[in-house]
Design an enzyme around this catalytic site. Sequence first.
Site, PDB file in Angstrom:
ATOM      1  N   GLU A 106       2.125  -2.200   3.824  1.00 24.28           N
ATOM      2  CA  GLU A 106       1.871  -2.532   2.422  1.00 24.28           C
ATOM      3  C   GLU A 106       1.431  -3.985   2.261  1.00 24.28           C
ATOM      4  O   GLU A 106       0.527  -4.288   1.464  1.00 24.28           O
ATOM      5  CB  GLU A 106       3.126  -2.258   1.585  1.00 24.28           C
ATOM      6  CG  GLU A 106       3.622  -0.823   1.622  1.00 24.28           C
ATOM      7  CD  GLU A 106       2.558   0.195   1.234  1.00 24.28           C
ATOM      8  OE1 GLU A 106       1.606  -0.177   0.514  1.00 24.28           O
ATOM      9  OE2 GLU A 106       2.674   1.357   1.657  1.00 24.28           O
ATOM     10  N   GLU A 115      -6.447   2.883   4.824  1.00 24.04           N
ATOM     11  CA  GLU A 115      -5.142   3.231   5.389  1.00 24.04           C
ATOM     12  C   GLU A 115      -5.107   2.964   6.886  1.00 24.04           C
ATOM     13  O   GLU A 115      -4.110   2.456   7.419  1.00 24.04           O
ATOM     14  CB  GLU A 115      -4.809   4.691   5.096  1.00 24.04           C
ATOM     15  CG  GLU A 115      -4.566   4.992   3.629  1.00 24.04           C
ATOM     16  CD  GLU A 115      -3.470   4.140   3.037  1.00 24.04           C
ATOM     17  OE1 GLU A 115      -2.413   3.973   3.692  1.00 24.04           O
ATOM     18  OE2 GLU A 115      -3.670   3.631   1.920  1.00 24.04           O
TER      19      GLU A 115
END
Length: 293
Positions: free
Chosen positions: A143, A223
């Site tokens: 993150e 991602e």
Amino acid sequence: MKRIILFLATNLAVVLVLTIVLNLLGVGRAVGPNNMTALLVFSVVVGFTGSIISLLMSKLMAKWSTGARVITQPANSTELWLVNTVQSLANRAGIGMPEVAVYDGEPNAFATGAFKNSALVAVSTGLLSGMNHEEIEAVLGHEISHVANGDMVTLTLIQGVVNTFVVFLSRVVGFFVDQVLLRNNDSERRGPGIGYMISVFVCEIVFGIVASMIVAWFSRWREFRADAGSARLLNSTLPMQHALARLGQMQGDGLPQSMQAFGISGGGSGWGALFASHPPLEERIAALQQLRG
């Protein structure tokens, strides 16, 4: 297509509302193929307004939709460890300390915010209870990498560009349809009519779906990059591999449908894969194994 997300939904809503309002005011119908410069400027303004508003609202909407509680003062040892870990990772990544939040739900985490130095990183209670510290740290590194990479801003720019094309092409098609109807009716009417307005509305939805595929492709690509970023921050690919494998065993994303693209896991199959915000976990683990090699 269950991976439709808050960012895209807010963006599309703003674009459609702007389109309707500007058409009612006569602004949208005043520009067309006869004045390409005005049409392009109009398309850029409408196209980027939706994505920028979505970006600026991202933290507020994320907190509201998940019920996330920002940790201002750690209430226990777990929250203290969580804040200290995020601080350490943020320092390594060279960004300001994000807000750290916890929300009730199945295992997941997300990061969002318009600016690198004032982002939000949130984790679910399910993730905190279902993973060990090494795995949680890997997820947090993922993150933090999203924030450090400026993924939300890049997503906004990409969404703004595709919005611009959607608005521009929709009006070109709308004017063409309107002219065909005008000739067939042998009418002397001046200015766009109902055929234009209906065509623009339909085309914005259809072209918007295609645009969503482009944005989803970028989301999947980021991602992989965030996984690699976590591996760099932790100096090993193994913690992220273990975290992804554990997520696969847990079988739960724990985020509202509108927030799923901001989470750590996801994926799709068949036609749904074109709109998936995340690659399958297996592909992400394989990419990390190749990176390790």
